[in-house]
Design an enzyme around this catalytic site. Sequence first.
Site, PDB file in Angstrom:
ATOM      1  N   LYS A 124       2.105   1.877  -4.943  1.00  0.00           N
ATOM      2  CA  LYS A 124       2.817   0.934  -6.482  1.00  0.00           C
ATOM      3  C   LYS A 124       1.097   1.701  -7.814  1.00  0.00           C
ATOM      4  O   LYS A 124       1.635   1.825  -8.856  1.00  0.00           O
ATOM      5  CB  LYS A 124       2.501  -0.214  -5.953  1.00  0.00           C
ATOM      6  CG  LYS A 124       3.380  -0.382  -5.086  1.00  0.00           C
ATOM      7  CD  LYS A 124       3.806  -2.057  -4.858  1.00  0.00           C
ATOM      8  CE  LYS A 124       2.707  -2.935  -4.020  1.00  0.00           C
ATOM      9  NZ  LYS A 124       1.965  -1.677  -3.060  1.00  0.00           N
TER      10      LYS A 124
ATOM     11  N   GLY B 260      -0.148  13.921  -3.728  1.00  0.00           N
ATOM     12  CA  GLY B 260      -1.447  13.191  -3.564  1.00  0.00           C
ATOM     13  C   GLY B 260      -1.765  13.238  -4.490  1.00  0.00           C
ATOM     14  O   GLY B 260      -1.079  12.222  -5.051  1.00  0.00           O
TER      15      GLY B 260
ATOM     16  N   GLN C  69       1.830  -6.579  -3.481  1.00  0.00           N
ATOM     17  CA  GLN C  69       2.027  -6.569  -2.297  1.00  0.00           C
ATOM     18  C   GLN C  69       3.848  -5.808  -1.873  1.00  0.00           C
ATOM     19  O   GLN C  69       3.696  -4.595  -2.678  1.00  0.00           O
ATOM     20  CB  GLN C  69       2.276  -7.748  -1.842  1.00  0.00           C
ATOM     21  CG  GLN C  69       1.176  -8.319  -1.631  1.00  0.00           C
ATOM     22  CD  GLN C  69       0.713  -9.346  -3.428  1.00  0.00           C
ATOM     23  OE1 GLN C  69       0.841  -9.865  -3.828  1.00  0.00           O
ATOM     24  NE2 GLN C  69      -0.729  -8.503  -2.908  1.00  0.00           N
TER      25      GLN C  69
ATOM     26  N   GLY D 113      -4.829  -3.882  -3.363  1.00  0.00           N
ATOM     27  CA  GLY D 113      -5.540  -3.123  -4.065  1.00  0.00           C
ATOM     28  C   GLY D 113      -5.233  -1.960  -3.801  1.00  0.00           C
ATOM     29  O   GLY D 113      -4.244  -1.078  -3.275  1.00  0.00           O
ATOM     30  N   HIS D 114      -5.165  -1.443  -5.268  1.00  0.00           N
ATOM     31  CA  HIS D 114      -4.474  -1.261  -5.879  1.00  0.00           C
ATOM     32  C   HIS D 114      -5.001   0.453  -6.585  1.00  0.00           C
ATOM     33  O   HIS D 114      -6.102   0.023  -7.167  1.00  0.00           O
ATOM     34  CB  HIS D 114      -3.448  -0.844  -7.192  1.00  0.00           C
ATOM     35  CG  HIS D 114      -2.603  -1.768  -6.658  1.00  0.00           C
ATOM     36  ND1 HIS D 114      -1.810  -2.942  -7.764  1.00  0.00           N
ATOM     37  CD2 HIS D 114      -2.271  -2.581  -5.588  1.00  0.00           C
ATOM     38  CE1 HIS D 114      -1.018  -3.716  -7.614  1.00  0.00           C
ATOM     39  NE2 HIS D 114      -1.293  -3.127  -6.190  1.00  0.00           N
TER      40      HIS D 114
ATOM     41  N   THR E 166       3.117 -12.740   2.932  1.00  0.00           N
ATOM     42  CA  THR E 166       2.388 -13.340   2.063  1.00  0.00           C
ATOM     43  C   THR E 166       2.957 -14.738   1.190  1.00  0.00           C
ATOM     44  O   THR E 166       3.846 -15.009   1.600  1.00  0.00           O
ATOM     45  CB  THR E 166       1.687 -12.711   0.693  1.00  0.00           C
ATOM     46  OG1 THR E 166       1.059 -12.978  -0.474  1.00  0.00           O
ATOM     47  CG2 THR E 166       2.913 -11.816  -1.106  1.00  0.00           C
TER      48      THR E 166
ATOM     49  N   PRO F  22      -8.013  -0.988   8.717  1.00  0.00           N
ATOM     50  CA  PRO F  22      -7.403  -0.067   9.417  1.00  0.00           C
ATOM     51  C   PRO F  22      -6.367  -0.411   9.606  1.00  0.00           C
ATOM     52  O   PRO F  22      -5.511  -1.346   9.220  1.00  0.00           O
ATOM     53  CB  PRO F  22      -7.514   0.191  10.637  1.00  0.00           C
ATOM     54  CG  PRO F  22      -8.736  -0.542  10.835  1.00  0.00           C
ATOM     55  CD  PRO F  22      -9.590  -1.406  10.331  1.00  0.00           C
TER      56      PRO F  22
ATOM     57  N   ASN G 175      -4.945 -10.764  -3.132  1.00  0.00           N
ATOM     58  CA  ASN G 175      -4.608 -10.132  -2.525  1.00  0.00           C
ATOM     59  C   ASN G 175      -4.421  -8.941  -2.411  1.00  0.00           C
ATOM     60  O   ASN G 175      -4.604  -7.629  -1.483  1.00  0.00           O
ATOM     61  CB  ASN G 175      -3.770 -10.816  -1.514  1.00  0.00           C
ATOM     62  CG  ASN G 175      -3.159 -11.220  -2.382  1.00  0.00           C
ATOM     63  OD1 ASN G 175      -2.898 -11.025  -3.887  1.00  0.00           O
ATOM     64  ND2 ASN G 175      -2.124 -11.690  -1.364  1.00  0.00           N
TER      65      ASN G 175
ATOM     66  N   ASP H 292       0.674  -1.386   0.010  1.00  0.00           N
ATOM     67  CA  ASP H 292      -0.033  -0.210  -0.309  1.00  0.00           C
ATOM     68  C   ASP H 292       1.007   1.218  -0.340  1.00  0.00           C
ATOM     69  O   ASP H 292      -0.044   2.064   0.493  1.00  0.00           O
ATOM     70  CB  ASP H 292      -0.812   0.162   0.868  1.00  0.00           C
ATOM     71  CG  ASP H 292      -1.894  -1.678   1.542  1.00  0.00           C
ATOM     72  OD1 ASP H 292      -1.727  -1.880   0.452  1.00  0.00           O
ATOM     73  OD2 ASP H 292      -2.216  -1.806   2.535  1.00  0.00           O
TER      74      ASP H 292
HETATM   75  P1  GDP Z   1      -0.581   0.471  -3.353  1.00  0.00           P
HETATM   76  O1  GDP Z   1      -1.060  -1.028  -2.986  1.00  0.00           O
HETATM   77  O2  GDP Z   1       0.618   0.109  -2.819  1.00  0.00           O
HETATM   78  O3  GDP Z   1      -0.697   0.516  -4.997  1.00  0.00           O
HETATM   79  O4  GDP Z   1      -1.613   1.537  -2.754  1.00  0.00           O
HETATM   80  P2  GDP Z   1      -2.365   1.591  -2.832  1.00  0.00           P
HETATM   81  O5  GDP Z   1      -3.685   1.719  -3.155  1.00  0.00           O
HETATM   82  O6  GDP Z   1      -3.220   0.138  -1.981  1.00  0.00           O
HETATM   83  O7  GDP Z   1      -2.543   2.766  -1.038  1.00  0.00           O
HETATM   84  C1  GDP Z   1      -2.065   4.115  -1.187  1.00  0.00           C
HETATM   85  C2  GDP Z   1      -2.800   4.625  -1.478  1.00  0.00           C
HETATM   86  O8  GDP Z   1      -2.523   6.302  -1.122  1.00  0.00           O
HETATM   87  C3  GDP Z   1      -4.386   4.824  -2.251  1.00  0.00           C
HETATM   88  O9  GDP Z   1      -6.014   5.423  -1.895  1.00  0.00           O
HETATM   89  C4  GDP Z   1      -3.998   6.458  -3.677  1.00  0.00           C
HETATM   90  O10 GDP Z   1      -4.674   7.384  -4.089  1.00  0.00           O
HETATM   91  C5  GDP Z   1      -3.211   7.108  -2.570  1.00  0.00           C
HETATM   92  N1  GDP Z   1      -1.475   7.999  -2.683  1.00  0.00           N
HETATM   93  C6  GDP Z   1      -1.281   7.844  -3.586  1.00  0.00           C
HETATM   94  N2  GDP Z   1       0.170   8.732  -2.979  1.00  0.00           N
HETATM   95  C7  GDP Z   1      -0.608   9.449  -3.039  1.00  0.00           C
HETATM   96  C8  GDP Z   1       0.340  10.672  -2.288  1.00  0.00           C
HETATM   97  O11 GDP Z   1       1.497  10.826  -2.146  1.00  0.00           O
HETATM   98  N3  GDP Z   1      -0.681  11.419  -1.520  1.00  0.00           N
HETATM   99  C9  GDP Z   1      -1.323  11.233  -1.396  1.00  0.00           C
HETATM  100  N4  GDP Z   1      -2.365  11.877  -0.339  1.00  0.00           N
HETATM  101  N5  GDP Z   1      -2.426   9.783  -1.459  1.00  0.00           N
HETATM  102  C10 GDP Z   1      -1.200   9.328  -2.174  1.00  0.00           C
HETATM  103  P1  IMO Z   2      -0.527  -3.952  -2.316  1.00  0.00           P
HETATM  104  O1  IMO Z   2      -0.037  -4.926  -3.670  1.00  0.00           O
HETATM  105  C1  IMO Z   2      -1.008  -5.043   2.329  1.00  0.00           C
HETATM  106  C2  IMO Z   2      -0.807  -8.511   4.026  1.00  0.00           C
HETATM  107  C3  IMO Z   2      -2.421  -9.371   4.458  1.00  0.00           C
HETATM  108  C4  IMO Z   2      -1.511 -10.246   5.416  1.00  0.00           C
HETATM  109  C5  IMO Z   2      -0.444 -10.949   4.966  1.00  0.00           C
HETATM  110  C6  IMO Z   2      -0.642 -12.370   3.797  1.00  0.00           C
HETATM  111  O2  IMO Z   2      -1.852  -3.429  -2.458  1.00  0.00           O
HETATM  112  O3  IMO Z   2       0.293  -3.664  -2.027  1.00  0.00           O
HETATM  113  P2  IMO Z   2      -2.126 -12.876   2.202  1.00  0.00           P
HETATM  114  O4  IMO Z   2      -3.570 -12.702   1.482  1.00  0.00           O
HETATM  115  O5  IMO Z   2      -1.631 -12.378   0.501  1.00  0.00           O
HETATM  116  O6  IMO Z   2      -1.864 -14.614   2.496  1.00  0.00           O
HETATM  117  O7  IMO Z   2      -1.979 -12.274   3.039  1.00  0.00           O
HETATM  118  O8  IMO Z   2      -0.558  -9.955   3.237  1.00  0.00           O
HETATM  119  N1  IMO Z   2      -1.287  -7.943   2.182  1.00  0.00           N
HETATM  120  C7  IMO Z   2      -1.524  -6.905   1.810  1.00  0.00           C
HETATM  121  N2  IMO Z   2      -0.553  -5.762   2.866  1.00  0.00           N
HETATM  122  N3  IMO Z   2      -1.231  -4.543   0.698  1.00  0.00           N
HETATM  123  C8  IMO Z   2      -1.410  -6.360  -0.112  1.00  0.00           C
HETATM  124  O9  IMO Z   2      -1.364  -5.456  -1.404  1.00  0.00           O
HETATM  125  C9  IMO Z   2      -1.032  -6.935   0.264  1.00  0.00           C
HETATM  126  N4  IMO Z   2      -1.634  -8.193   0.059  1.00  0.00           N
HETATM  127  C10 IMO Z   2      -1.356  -9.386   1.277  1.00  0.00           C
HETATM  128  O10 IMO Z   2      -2.706  -8.311   5.124  1.00  0.00           O
HETATM  129  O11 IMO Z   2      -0.993  -9.517   6.392  1.00  0.00           O
HETATM  130 MG    MG Z   3      -2.899  -1.461  -1.943  1.00  0.00          MG
END
Ligand code: GDP
Ligand code: IMO
Ligand code: MG
Length: 427
Positions: free
Chosen positions: A16, A414, A223, A40-41, A238, A303, A38, A13
Amino acid sequence: MTGIVIIGTQWGDEGKGKATDQLGERVDYVVRYSGGNNAGHTIVVDGEKYALHLLPSAVLNKNCIPVIGNGVVVDLGVLFQEIDGLLARGVAADRVLISSNAHIITPYHQVIDRVTERFLGKRKIGTTGRGVGPAYADKVNRMGVRVQDLFDESILRQKVSASLEQKNALLLKVYNRPAILADEVSEELLKYAERLRPMMADTPKVLNDALDAGKVVLFEGAQAHHLDVDFGTYPYVTSSSPIAAGACTGSGVGPTRIERVIGIAKAYTTRVGEGPFPGELLDEVGEKLRQDGAEFGTTTGRPRRCGWFDALVVNQAARVNALTDIFLTKLDILTGWEKIPIVVAYDVNGVRHETIPMTQTDFHHAKPIYEYMDGWTEDISKAREFSELPKTAQAYVKRLEELIGVRISGIGVGPGREETVMIRDLL
Ligand code: GDP
Ligand code: IMO
Ligand code: MG
């Protein structure tokens, strides 16, 4: 020939998805090489929010071909839901290519994932419950079902039956759950075959040909380094290889074809699920980071656990992945703090560690040692050049760069595609 890998340097998270999408405008192919739904982007384009779990993030760029590599585990229901969801919003997501060798997450993998977690009780991993771990376990155990099996019905039925023979014994005798019927599973999977047929491709050939032709191929990690099955906080990881090396095994492209490895690092630290997190803030400071950063999982809504930037965590990722660049995200979220702490070392039973301790036990006992930087109060979301950032924000970035030992080439200010300070070109 340009092969570029994007990976998460912390516990996922990091943003990426945004980084991939942003580069996607100039990329010919974007490849998911590990994990499944698993991930979430979240990507924000022109104020519109997209949450992707399985499709590579650059799918939103119309000139870029999305590829699901052999290293991914695919839930076919989720794949088509995601494609249809995007089609309904005008994104041509049906041009995706999928490796014939990618493994399939079946309904029994999801059941096993959930019952195992329940069975583990206090020792649970906190998985996303999507069946990812059990699908990889079957792959390594040589009882997995692959995309190509959908096109040979008798093989598919044999494989599903063989796998269920073992799993049903476990479900009935250990977990006290009803058995799963092999025919029902096979029929459910076969429903997807015709729609999947035109998408199935010899993706290693497609990608290597593209590289030969001078195209840009971007490998989008899901991940992160510290969730990697080898390098992460095992067993709280994972079940795949999200590290940069995984881009090779998960796509069929050799290591000499990778020119850049970009590590995505959040300006602070978060983690979802169980497992050690030395800098975790369980107080109102952690709560403020969570609220300011909207740190709630894209996949499960849980959370996220929050802490300040941990230099040891990102430094190890830099080393193992031979990072060429860092893209620092969410710097805007740190606006408003008088002092910004950075974890620069751990105290493990009175001994100072400047790299991650070698053993799980020491890591569990690690207490963060902080260094304090001056904060800033100005809104930085409009900054597009490094020089437009407040001096103290510049100093914070420079200090992180020093601690990580890798140049920071881009900064997120942002969630929007354009809300980025580019220091140097990433392609
Ligand atoms: P990923 O799994 O690595 O792709 O990241 P996620 O999408 O799960 O979580 C990153 C969150 O931060 C998302 O809601 C993005 O829209 C947000 N985000 C990414 N870059 C920035 C940034 O530079 N600033 C802010 N405020 N939000 C960001
Ligand atoms: P992105 O690509 C954050 C975590 C789960 C758990 C562990 C194993 O959005 O960054 P799994 O379902 O893979 O067997 O769970 O890995 N986990 C992540 N945490 N971002 C992810 O993906 C994750 N994918 C798996 O919360 O701790
Ligand atoms: Mg994510």
